[in-house]
Design an enzyme around this catalytic site. Sequence first.
Site, PDB file in Angstrom:
ATOM      1  N   GLY A   1       0.822  -1.094  -0.047  1.00 49.34           N
ATOM      2  CA  GLY A   1       0.050  -0.083   0.000  1.00 49.34           C
ATOM      3  C   GLY A   1       0.845   1.132  -0.006  1.00 49.34           C
TER       4      GLY A   1
ATOM      5  CG  LEU B   1      -2.173  10.126   3.278  1.00 50.98           C
ATOM      6  CD1 LEU B   1      -2.991  10.842   4.122  1.00 50.98           C
ATOM      7  CD2 LEU B   1      -1.103  10.916   2.489  1.00 50.98           C
TER       8      LEU B   1
ATOM      9  N   GLY C   1       1.296   3.981   4.137  1.00 55.16           N
ATOM     10  CA  GLY C   1       2.381   3.381   3.241  1.00 55.16           C
ATOM     11  C   GLY C   1       3.340   4.139   2.781  1.00 55.16           C
TER      12      GLY C   1
ATOM     13  CB  SER D   1     -15.124  18.452   1.512  1.00 58.19           C
ATOM     14  OG  SER D   1     -14.572  18.829   2.576  1.00 58.19           O
TER      15      SER D   1
ATOM     16  NE  ARG E   1     -16.578  13.080   8.769  1.00 61.57           N
ATOM     17  CZ  ARG E   1     -15.609  12.581   8.154  1.00 61.57           C
ATOM     18  NH1 ARG E   1     -15.432  11.455   8.041  1.00 61.57           N
ATOM     19  NH2 ARG E   1     -14.966  13.704   7.376  1.00 61.57           N
TER      20      ARG E   1
ATOM     21  CG  HIS F   1     -16.076   8.747   3.689  1.00 56.14           C
ATOM     22  ND1 HIS F   1     -15.469   8.781   2.709  1.00 56.14           N
ATOM     23  CD2 HIS F   1     -15.203   9.520   4.867  1.00 56.14           C
ATOM     24  CE1 HIS F   1     -14.437   9.658   2.670  1.00 56.14           C
ATOM     25  NE2 HIS F   1     -14.507  10.009   3.862  1.00 56.14           N
TER      26      HIS F   1
ATOM     27  NE  ARG G   1     -11.912   8.845   9.062  1.00 60.40           N
ATOM     28  CZ  ARG G   1     -12.299   9.797   8.298  1.00 60.40           C
ATOM     29  NH1 ARG G   1     -11.783  11.087   8.807  1.00 60.40           N
ATOM     30  NH2 ARG G   1     -13.053   9.772   7.309  1.00 60.40           N
TER      31      ARG G   1
END
Lengths: 247, 677
Positions: B72, B75, B77, B316, B363, B438, B472
Site C-alpha cells: 500500500g 499516506l 504506506g 467534503s 458524522r 465512507h 472518526r
Amino acid sequence: MNLTLKIWRQSGPNDAGGIHTYQVAGISPDMSFLEMLDVLNEQLNEKGEEPVAFDSDCREGICGTCSLMINGQAHGPEVTTTCQLHMRSFKDGDTITVEPWRAEPFSVIKDLIVDRSAFDRIIQSGGFISANTGSAPEANSVPAPRDKAMRAFNVATCIGCGACVAACPNGSASLFLGAKITHLGELPQGQPERYSRVVDMVGQHDHEGFGGCTNIGECASACPKEIPLDVISQLNKDLRTAMKNGH
Amino acid sequence: MAGSTLHDGTTPLNTAPSQTSDDAHGYYTAGEPIVDPVAPTGPIKDRWTNRKFENRLVNPANRRKLDIIIVGTGLAGGAAAATLGEAGYNVKSFCYQDSPRRAHSIAAQGGINAAKNYKEDGDSTFRLFYDTVKGGDYRSRESNVYRLAEVSANIIDQCVAQGVPFAREYGGLLDNRSFGGVQVSRTFYARGQTGQQLLIGAYQAMERQVAAGTVEQFTRHEMLELILVDGKARGIIARDMVTGEIETHLADVVVLATGGYGNVFFLSTNAMGSNVTAAWRAHRKGAYMANPCYTQIHPTCIPVSGDHQSKLTLMSESLRNDGRIWVPKKKEDCTKDPREIPEEDRDYYLERIYPSFGNLVPRDIASRAAKYMCDEGRGVGPMVGDFRRGVYLDFSDAINRLGEDAVREKYDNLFDMYERITGENPYQVPMRIYPAVHYVMGGLWVDYHLQSNIPGLFVSGEANFSDHGANRLGASALMQGLADGYFVLPNTIRDYLADGPFEKIDESHEAVVEARKNVEERIEKFLSINGTRSADSYHKELGHIMWEYCGMERTEEGLRKAIDMIRELKADFWTNLKVLGSADTLNQSLEKAGRVADFIELGELMCIDALNRRESCGGHFRGESQTDDGEALRHDDEFAYVAAWEWGGDSLEGGQPVLHKEDLIYTAIEMKQRSYK
C-alpha cells in the site's frame, strides 16, 4: 441511448491490435463514460467475450488513473477526466471511438491500458524537496507569500494522468514537468534544489523518449485540471537560468 | 475497579465490561480475552515520549541488512516507505495501482487536523485527544489516541517542509478551518484537495528514496498471501497484474497499509480497486480482525441517481461550515424548486435539534438525521426505491454573507464536481446530499506498536483499528495515516528489528511453497468454475445486503437474515462464477473475483460482529439500543471492549469465528454519554 462503440482491442504489448465495433443499448445520460463501459463489459462477459481492459480507480476525477482518447480527444469532449465525463455529453445513436493514450513512452499493456511509469521516473529524478522525516522546522517559521502559495497550489493539482502527452503532437510531457517545477519552485522550501531539479527532470524527460515542446498548446487545452501553459515558460526560464549558472 | 489505583499510579475511571446479552449465540465461539502486551503506562502525556526512548536502536550498518515489505502506498504506506527507506533499511513497496501516487488517500478533500493552536482558540493536544475519544464514542484506545494528537503538530511541519501547498493567510502563515464535531479551528487544508497534496508529498518523498536505491517500487502488484515462518510474518506472495506471474517476496517485517474495506458495500466513496484482500489473507493466517462492523457513513455525499452507479462521490464535510442543511417542513413541498420554498417552511433540522453544534454535529449524527428526514417522507431529489434520498445543503446564506467569490475560493472544485455529476449549478440551486459509506474504523487488531497479533506483521492507517473508535472525526484520517507512516512505525518497527538479524529463509522453504501453492490453486479455481455470473454481479448483490441490513441502522432480525443471505451468496459464488481470460496476462475479471470472494467472507463477519454488539455507538447503530428521543444508546457496562475476531474456518464447512475481547479501560478521560444538543 443506443450507441456504437469502436474500441481499440490489443491482447498484449506484442499484439498488433485493432478497432472492434460493439453496440450498447439502454445507456442513461446520468452514467459516467466508464459506467457505460461497465455496461458493455457485463454484456461481453455474458456473451463469453473477454471484457475490455481499461484503467480507472477513484472515479472522482482526482487520482489520474483513467485515460482514453475519445473521438480523438484526450478524456473526450469536455475539460475533465474520463471518469467525470457523463453520457449527457453524447447523443442517442452516436458512434464513439475509444483508443488508448498515444505516445511513444506510453506503451500499450492491454486494450486501453498504457504504461505511464515514465512519469514516476521523472519524479524520481528530482521532483521532490529533500526533507528528511523528523527534522522539519516549525511550520510557521518560514512564511510563504500567499500569492506564491496559491500559484503553487494551482499547479500542484496536476493529477499525472498523461492527457497532456497524449494530446501533444510531439508527445511532450512539458506541461506535467512544468507543473511540478512551478509547484516546487514557487515555495521557499523548494529553492535550494530549484536549478538542479529542473536540469535533472528535463534530462529524464528526454531520456524517456518524450518529445520537445513547440508551444502548440494542445496539452493545456486537454488538461482536466486546467494547468496553464505558462508553467512551461517557467520551466524554460528556470532551465535557462540553471544552464547559465552551470548546473 | 473504578476508584482504585493501577500499579503505575493511574486510576481507572471505568470498570471492565461484562456482557450479559448474547445475540450472536451460535454464530461464534468465545475465545480467551486479550490485552495489548506493549501498552504503555504512566501519565498519558509521557507515554509516547518514554516509549520512543525505550525502543531499541538498530545501528546504521545493520539497517541495510534488514528488509521491510510495505503493501500500500497511501499516506500510511507511502510515508512509511519514505521514512524507513531514508533510515537505511531495504524497503520493497507494493501497490495495485500503476503508480504509488494514485492511492485513494488522494481523494480526501477536507483537511488534516493538528493541535497547533495557531488560532489561540483553546486547542491543545489534550483537547484533540479528548475530541477524538469522545467522537469515537469511547471505543478507541486512549494511549494510541493521545499519541496521535501529540504527533499531529509534527505532521504539519513535515508536510510544509516537503512543499505541500497548504492554504495561507495574507501574512504568509498557515490558515485553518473548523470541521465537523469540534468547536476549534484546527484543520489545515489545501482547498478541497488536501488528501491529494499530502499524498503527493509522501509520494515524492518515497520516489526520492527510490532514486536513492533504498526503496524498490512494485506497481500493478497485488498481495495475495502472507508468508508465515515459525509464527512470524516473513513475506508475501504477490501477483504481477501485468504478466500474471506469481512472485515471492521475503523480508524481516511486513507492513500492511492497505486502506479500508468500505467497498464491501459495493457503493461507497472508496476507489474502485480498494479491497480487503491483503488484510483478509492475513486474517485467514491468524491475524485478528477488530471491530469489523464499525462503518462510517458520511453525511455529505452526492445522492445515488440510478442502478447503473459504480461508486459514490463525497462532498467534503468542510462544506458544513458554510452550508445549512434543511428539508421542507411539508411533504408536499419536496418536489418544489427549493428556491421557492419560503424560510418559514424550511426545517433546518440539525440547527433545531442540536443547537450548540448545528450543522457541525459529528458524522454519525448528521447521517442518521438525514436518513430519518427521508424516511419520514421529507427527502428531496429523485425517487430511489420508495423514498426521495436527499436533503438540501444550502449556501445561499453564505453567498449573501461572504459573496460568491469568497465561497468560490473556498470550495470551487467541490462545486464544479457537484455540477459535473448532477448537472445542477450549486451556486444557484441548493446542493442535494445523502449519506454514503465512507470509511471503516474496524481493521486488523494491533498493539500500541501497530503490530498485529502475528509477530512481524504491522498494520497502519485505515487498515488497522486502533485510533478512531466507533466513529472518526472529520480530518482525522489523513492525520492517522501520516502519523503512523512518518512517526510511529519507523520507531516501533525499529524496536522489533533490533531482535534481528533473523534467520534467512529462501523460496524453497515449505511455508513459502505452501503459500504459493494456495495462491495458484485459488486462481485456477476462479478460472475453472465457468458458471454464468460475473464477479461484479456478486459484488453488487453483496453490497445490497450489507447496505440494507448492516448499514446505517442494524437490528437483530435484519442481521440474522443478512448472514443467511451472505452464506447462500457464497455457496453460489463458488459454483456459478464466470471469469474469462487467463491467469498469465492482465485480467481485471480475475482480480475482481479474488477481491469479491474475500469481501463475501468479510461481510459475513461484519454482520456477526454487529449482531453481537447489542448497543449503539458511533458508526454502529443498533435499532434495539436507543434513548427515548432516538439517540444512540451505549452500554459501557457490557460493551466497552474491542472485539478481536480470529478466523475459525469457513462457515460453509461449519467453521465459526472466535471472539477475543480487549477491555477498554480509561485513565485520562471519563466516559460520558455523548451529547451535542
